[in-house]
Design an enzyme around this catalytic site. Structure first.
Site, PDB file in Angstrom:
ATOM      1  N   CYS A  76     -11.286  -8.283  12.795  1.00 48.21           N
ATOM      2  CA  CYS A  76     -11.854  -8.378  11.787  1.00 48.21           C
ATOM      3  C   CYS A  76     -11.840  -9.778  11.071  1.00 48.21           C
ATOM      4  O   CYS A  76     -11.069 -10.654  11.848  1.00 48.21           O
ATOM      5  CB  CYS A  76     -10.966  -7.489  10.662  1.00 48.21           C
ATOM      6  SG  CYS A  76      -9.304  -7.857  10.486  1.00 48.21           S
ATOM      7  N   CYS A 125      -4.225 -12.133   4.822  1.00 49.93           N
ATOM      8  CA  CYS A 125      -5.383 -11.712   4.814  1.00 49.93           C
ATOM      9  C   CYS A 125      -6.100 -11.666   3.233  1.00 49.93           C
ATOM     10  O   CYS A 125      -5.243 -11.393   2.498  1.00 49.93           O
ATOM     11  CB  CYS A 125      -6.081 -10.397   5.321  1.00 49.93           C
ATOM     12  SG  CYS A 125      -7.775  -9.841   4.984  1.00 49.93           S
ATOM     13  N   HIS A 133       6.201  -1.101   6.934  1.00 50.02           N
ATOM     14  CA  HIS A 133       4.935  -1.930   7.387  1.00 50.02           C
ATOM     15  C   HIS A 133       5.215  -3.278   6.814  1.00 50.02           C
ATOM     16  O   HIS A 133       5.215  -3.388   5.762  1.00 50.02           O
ATOM     17  CB  HIS A 133       3.701  -1.149   7.204  1.00 50.02           C
ATOM     18  CG  HIS A 133       2.780  -1.759   8.102  1.00 50.02           C
ATOM     19  ND1 HIS A 133       1.987  -2.865   7.432  1.00 50.02           N
ATOM     20  CD2 HIS A 133       1.994  -1.574   9.358  1.00 50.02           C
ATOM     21  CE1 HIS A 133       1.126  -3.471   8.254  1.00 50.02           C
ATOM     22  NE2 HIS A 133       1.014  -2.604   9.518  1.00 50.02           N
ATOM     23  N   GLU A 170       2.764  -5.212   5.775  1.00 51.53           N
ATOM     24  CA  GLU A 170       1.970  -5.303   4.402  1.00 51.53           C
ATOM     25  C   GLU A 170       2.597  -4.779   3.273  1.00 51.53           C
ATOM     26  O   GLU A 170       2.427  -4.995   2.040  1.00 51.53           O
ATOM     27  CB  GLU A 170       0.848  -4.750   4.953  1.00 51.53           C
ATOM     28  CG  GLU A 170      -0.376  -4.880   3.786  1.00 51.53           C
ATOM     29  CD  GLU A 170      -1.631  -4.241   3.925  1.00 51.53           C
ATOM     30  OE1 GLU A 170      -2.179  -4.154   4.972  1.00 51.53           O
ATOM     31  OE2 GLU A 170      -2.273  -3.692   2.940  1.00 51.53           O
ATOM     32  N   CYS A 198      -9.689  -1.615   3.472  1.00 52.11           N
ATOM     33  CA  CYS A 198     -10.536  -2.923   3.404  1.00 52.11           C
ATOM     34  C   CYS A 198     -11.877  -2.416   4.250  1.00 52.11           C
ATOM     35  O   CYS A 198     -11.869  -1.242   4.831  1.00 52.11           O
ATOM     36  CB  CYS A 198     -10.047  -4.036   4.378  1.00 52.11           C
ATOM     37  SG  CYS A 198      -9.882  -3.659   6.044  1.00 52.11           S
ATOM     38  N   SER A 210       0.046  -1.271  15.368  1.00 49.77           N
ATOM     39  CA  SER A 210      -0.933  -1.513  14.567  1.00 49.77           C
ATOM     40  C   SER A 210      -1.337  -0.402  13.755  1.00 49.77           C
ATOM     41  O   SER A 210      -1.809   0.602  14.277  1.00 49.77           O
ATOM     42  CB  SER A 210      -2.103  -2.240  15.393  1.00 49.77           C
ATOM     43  OG  SER A 210      -3.503  -1.911  14.819  1.00 49.77           O
ATOM     44  N   SER A 211      -1.161  -0.484  12.249  1.00 49.06           N
ATOM     45  CA  SER A 211      -1.522   0.568  11.504  1.00 49.06           C
ATOM     46  C   SER A 211      -2.984   0.996  11.489  1.00 49.06           C
ATOM     47  O   SER A 211      -3.096   2.163  11.866  1.00 49.06           O
ATOM     48  CB  SER A 211      -1.260   0.186  10.162  1.00 49.06           C
ATOM     49  OG  SER A 211      -1.789   1.301   9.213  1.00 49.06           O
TER      50      SER A 211
HETATM   51 FE1  SF4 Z   1      -8.334  -7.094   8.820  1.00 50.96          FE
HETATM   52 FE2  SF4 Z   1      -8.627  -5.623   6.859  1.00 50.96          FE
HETATM   53 FE3  SF4 Z   1      -6.271  -6.371   7.638  1.00 50.96          FE
HETATM   54 FE4  SF4 Z   1      -7.929  -8.058   6.394  1.00 50.96          FE
HETATM   55  S1  SF4 Z   1      -6.898  -6.262   5.396  1.00 50.96           S
HETATM   56  S2  SF4 Z   1      -6.572  -8.292   8.114  1.00 50.96           S
HETATM   57  S3  SF4 Z   1      -9.709  -7.416   7.089  1.00 50.96           S
HETATM   58  S4  SF4 Z   1      -7.718  -5.177   8.674  1.00 50.96           S
END
Ligand code: SF4
Length: 316
Positions: free
Chosen positions: A19, A103, A131, A133, A202, A230-231
Site C-alpha cells: 500500500c 502512515c 498491536h 498501531e 484504510c 501482519s494484522s
Molecule cells: Fe498501508 Fe493502510 Fe497501514 Fe497506511 S494504514 S500503512 S495505507 S495498511
C-alpha cells in the site's frame, strides 16, 4: 515418460500487496541510508514483513525495539504503525535525529483521537491489544483516555465515565465486516457516541478485503502471502474463510507452501497483505508453475493511485 502436470486455475486478487503507507515507510529508510550513510536505526519492524526487513538490513538498516538501543549520533526511523508520543519526546530529549514513517492514515486517527479528547470525550478504540498501531494510538493521550475493545462481546463490559461523552476510532487494518458489527453494538449501547463518517479502516485494507471476497467463492483454496504478525494479512485469511473458501492460509513465502494441502484443488486464490512485496507473489506463482499447468486470471476490484509524500527532511 514425464507425467503431465495437473491443471490449476489461479485467481489473483487485485489490489494486493504493498500500500502507499508501506511504500513510503520503505522509501524513508532507503532515503535516510542515502543521506546519512550506514547504519540507520529503525525502531520496530518498519513494516511487518521479514523479507522487507532483511532486504533493508543488507542495505545498512539496524532494527531495534526501543530507543535506548540507538546510539546518540545515528538517525532513527519510527515504523509505519505509529508510536506513542513518549517515543518522539524521548528522541527529542536525547537530541536524536529521527524520521517518522508513521502512515499518514494512522496519523489521521491520532489527530481524530486528540480532537475528541480535547472536546472532553472518552475514546473507545476498536483494535487488537498489543498491536503496535494500537499501542501508538493509545499512547497519543494520557492513560485512561482511550479504552480498547476487541470484539462485540467486550462492548457489553465497557465501563465508561460518561455515556454521553464518547467517541470511537478504529485500527486501520481491521476486518471491515467485524468492525461494522462492533460499531453497531457500540451505537446500540451508547446512542450518543460519535465516530468518523467511515470507519478508520484504510483504503488499502478495504480494497484487499473486497478483492478476496470477490474471488473466495470461486476458489477451492486461497493463499495469503504475508507475515503472521501482519494484522491486515491475517484478516485476509479470515475474510476468505468467511466468504466461501474455508481452505485458506497465510504463508510468508513460497518455501512455506505445503503442497499436499493443495491436493485436489482446481482453483487457487492468491493475494498478499499490504506489507508483502509483489516479488513474493511472483515467487509463489513460479513455484506453482513448477508443479501445475497454470491458467491465471486477475480479478481487479479497485484501482489505487494513492501516493504519500516523504517527510520534508528527506526531499532534496
Ligand atoms: Fe498501508 Fe493502510 Fe497501514 Fe497506511 S494504514 S500503512 S495505507 S495498511
Amino acid at each position: 515418460m514425464v507425467a503431465a502436470k495437473k491443471p490449476i486455475k489461479i485467481l489473483l486478487a487485485s489490489p494486493r500487496g504493498f500500500c502507499a503507507g508501506v511504500e513510503r515507510a520503505i522509501q524513508i529508510v532507503e532515503r535516510a541510508l542515502e543521506l546519512y550513510g550506514r547504519p540507520v536505526y529503525v525502531r520496530h519492524e518498519i513494516v511487518h514483513n521479514r523479507f522487507v526487513v532483511e532486504t533493508l538490513e543488507t542495505k545498512g538498516a539496524i532494527f531495534v525495539e526501543e530507543l535506548d538501543q540507538v546510539p546518540d549520533e545515528r538517525p532513527v526511523v519510527f515504523s509505519a504503525h505509529g508510536v506513542p508520543k513518549s517515543v518522539p519526546a524521548e528522541a527529542d530529549s536525547r537530541k536524536l535525529l529521527y524520521l517518522d514513517a508513521t502512515c499518514p492514515l494512522v496519523s489521521k486517527v491520532h489527530r481524530e483521537a486528540e480532537r475528541h479528547f480535547d472536546s472532553g470525550r472518552t475514546i473507545i478504540l476498536i483494535g487488537h491489544a498489543g498491536h503496535p498501531e494500537v499501542v501508538g494510538t493509545m499512547g497519543q493521550l494520557p492513560a485512561g483516555a482511550v479504552l480498547l475493545v476487541e470484539d462485540v462481546g467486550q462492548v457489553a463490559m465497557l465501563a465508561v465515565p460518561d455515556p454521553l461523552n464518547l467517541a470511537y476510532a478504529t485500527q486501520t487494518t481491521l476486518s471491515v465486516d467485524d468492525t461494522v458489527a462492533i460499531v453497531a453494538a457500540l451505537r446500540r449501547r451508547f446512542p450518543a457516541i460519535r465516530g468518523p463518517k467511515m470507519e478508520d479502516i484504510c483504503y488499502a485494507t478495504t480494497n484487499r478485503q473486497a478483492a478476496v471476497k470477490a474471488i473466495a467463492p470461486r476458489c477451492d483454496a486461497l493463499v495469503v502471502v504475508g507475515a503472521p504478525n501482519s494484522s491486515n494479512s491475517r484478516r485476509l485469511v479470515e475474510v476468505a474463510a468467511n466468504n466461501g473458501c474455508a481452505r485458506s492460509r497465510l504463508i510468508q513465502r513460497a518455501s512455506d507452501m505445503d503442497w499436499a494441502w493443495l491436493d485436489g484443488a482446481r482453483c487457487l486464490g492468491i493475494t498478499a497483505g499490504a506489507s508483502a512485496p509483489e516479488t513474493l507473489v511472483d515467487e509463489l506463482i513460479a513455484a506453482c508453475r513448477e508443479r501445475y499447468e497454470l491458467e491465471i486470471e486477475e480479478v481487479r476490484m479497485a484501482e489505487e493511485s494513492v501516493v504519500f509524500k516523504l517527510p520534508r527532511a528527506l526531499v532534496a
